[in-house]
Motif scaffolding. Structure first.
Motif, mmCIF file in Angstrom:
data_model
loop_
_atom_site.group_PDB
_atom_site.id
_atom_site.type_symbol
_atom_site.label_atom_id
_atom_site.label_comp_id
_atom_site.label_asym_id
_atom_site.label_seq_id
_atom_site.Cartn_x
_atom_site.Cartn_y
_atom_site.Cartn_z
ATOM 1 N N GLY A 1 1.076 -1.056 -0.105
ATOM 2 C CA GLY A 1 0.213 -0.246 0.745
ATOM 3 C C GLY A 1 0.664 1.138 0.334
ATOM 4 N N ILE A 2 1.678 0.846 0.749
ATOM 5 C CA ILE A 2 3.120 2.345 1.000
ATOM 6 C C ILE A 2 3.396 2.624 -0.431
ATOM 7 N N TYR A 3 4.275 1.217 -0.674
ATOM 8 C CA TYR A 3 4.152 0.932 -2.544
ATOM 9 C C TYR A 3 3.681 2.118 -3.756
ATOM 10 N N GLY A 4 1.916 1.678 -3.543
ATOM 11 C CA GLY A 4 1.146 1.709 -4.726
ATOM 12 C C GLY A 4 0.510 3.597 -4.016
ATOM 13 N N ALA A 5 0.807 4.091 -3.172
ATOM 14 C CA ALA A 5 0.893 5.621 -2.904
ATOM 15 C C ALA A 5 1.707 6.610 -3.061
ATOM 16 N N ALA A 6 2.702 5.572 -2.843
ATOM 17 C CA ALA A 6 3.870 6.672 -3.918
ATOM 18 C C ALA A 6 4.195 6.587 -5.344
ATOM 19 N N THR A 7 4.200 5.347 -5.584
ATOM 20 C CA THR A 7 3.923 5.123 -7.320
ATOM 21 C C THR A 7 3.009 5.959 -8.045
ATOM 22 N N ALA A 8 1.823 5.648 -7.237
ATOM 23 C CA ALA A 8 0.186 4.937 -8.361
ATOM 24 C C ALA A 8 -0.609 6.437 -7.984
ATOM 25 N N LYS A 9 -1.098 6.088 -7.205
ATOM 26 C CA LYS A 9 -2.151 6.765 -7.194
ATOM 27 C C LYS A 9 -2.761 6.838 -4.552
ATOM 28 N N PHE A 10 -2.518 8.106 -4.447
ATOM 29 C CA PHE A 10 -2.148 8.387 -2.543
ATOM 30 C C PHE A 10 -3.010 7.895 -1.783
ATOM 31 N N LYS A 11 -4.068 7.620 -2.362
ATOM 32 C CA LYS A 11 -5.210 7.141 -1.963
ATOM 33 C C LYS A 11 -5.842 5.618 -1.302
ATOM 34 N N ILE A 12 -4.362 4.919 -1.947
ATOM 35 C CA ILE A 12 -3.987 3.569 -1.446
ATOM 36 C C ILE A 12 -3.666 3.728 -0.617
ATOM 37 N N LEU A 13 -2.701 4.888 0.268
ATOM 38 C CA LEU A 13 -2.955 4.466 1.366
ATOM 39 C C LEU A 13 -3.723 4.704 2.274
ATOM 40 N N PHE A 14 -5.283 5.045 1.991
ATOM 41 C CA PHE A 14 -6.044 4.854 3.076
ATOM 42 C C PHE A 14 -7.205 3.583 2.129
ATOM 43 N N ILE A 15 -6.991 3.271 1.575
ATOM 44 C CA ILE A 15 -7.685 2.105 0.685
ATOM 45 C C ILE A 15 -7.304 0.636 1.499
ATOM 46 N N GLN A 16 -5.990 0.714 1.354
ATOM 47 C CA GLN A 16 -5.025 -0.979 1.867
ATOM 48 C C GLN A 16 -4.064 -0.004 3.312
ATOM 49 N N THR A 17 -3.146 0.612 2.885
ATOM 50 C CA THR A 17 -2.236 0.850 4.202
ATOM 51 C C THR A 17 -3.095 0.675 5.690
ATOM 52 N N ILE A 18 -3.680 2.153 5.396
ATOM 53 C CA ILE A 18 -4.175 2.538 7.413
ATOM 54 C C ILE A 18 -5.655 1.284 7.252
ATOM 55 N N PRO A 19 -6.231 0.596 6.588
ATOM 56 C CA PRO A 19 -7.139 -0.507 6.889
ATOM 57 C C PRO A 19 -5.989 -1.461 7.545
ATOM 58 N N ALA A 20 -5.096 -1.869 6.702
ATOM 59 C CA ALA A 20 -4.638 -3.275 7.985
ATOM 60 C C ALA A 20 -3.534 -2.859 8.984
ATOM 61 N N LEU A 21 -2.663 -1.041 8.859
ATOM 62 C CA LEU A 21 -2.304 -1.220 10.217
ATOM 63 C C LEU A 21 -3.361 -1.263 10.851
ATOM 64 N N ILE A 22 -4.504 -0.954 11.297
ATOM 65 C CA ILE A 22 -5.345 -1.109 11.970
ATOM 66 C C ILE A 22 -6.043 -2.647 12.942
ATOM 67 N N ALA A 23 -5.402 -3.477 10.910
ATOM 68 C CA ALA A 23 -5.595 -4.754 11.833
ATOM 69 C C ALA A 23 -4.565 -4.990 12.434
ATOM 70 N N LEU A 24 -3.042 -4.796 12.138
ATOM 71 C CA LEU A 24 -2.208 -5.268 12.976
ATOM 72 C C LEU A 24 -2.559 -4.664 14.416
ATOM 73 N N ILE A 25 -2.515 -3.507 14.416
ATOM 74 C CA ILE A 25 -2.488 -3.207 15.544
ATOM 75 C C ILE A 25 -3.707 -4.488 16.534
#
Length: 120
Positions: A91-115
């Motif tokens: 998600g971080i890579y996708g947000a940096a290279t494709a679309k920033f919204k991937i951070l909110f669609i993929q990375t943040i939910p995964a971080l919440i699940a990880l916590i």
């Protein structure tokens, strides 16, 4: 708390199954093009690349499901942690290279699940 973590991990797995379907089967169809903001010409030219991306998302989903079903709770948590971190990195890579919204669609939910997994 364990059931909350399991639900969150399952939701992340389902999200990646959905991304698999969009990328592998709908990339150059109206639904896929709308989801990714693509034009037909570009979608047609990159359909095989998208299929490859979709396959990787399927592997992420499979790993998360494996972690949910693994019979040893401690090992299952480690499997879930590994695949959630993989999702976050993707998600971080996708947000940096494709679309920033991937951070909110993929990375943040995964971080919440990880916590949640770490707390459980």
């Amino acid at each position: 708390m364990e059931w909350v973590a399991n639900i969150l991990v399952a939701l992340i797995a389902l999200l990646h199954v959905y991304i698999l379907v969009l990328e592998m089967f709908m990339w150059n169809k109206p639904r896929g093009m709308k989801a990714f903001g693509l034009e037909q010409k570009f979608a047609d030219a990159t359909v095989s690349l998208a299929g490859n991306q979709g396959l990787y998302n399927g592997f992420l989903a499979a790993g998360l499901v494996f972690g949910l079903l693994y019979p040893n709770a401690e090992a299952a948590a480690h499997i879930q942690i590994f695949f959630l971190v993989c999702v976050m990195i993707a998600g971080i890579y996708g947000a940096a290279t494709a679309k920033f919204k991937i951070l909110f669609i993929q990375t943040i939910p995964a971080l919440i699940a990880l916590i949640a997994v770490l707390i459980a």
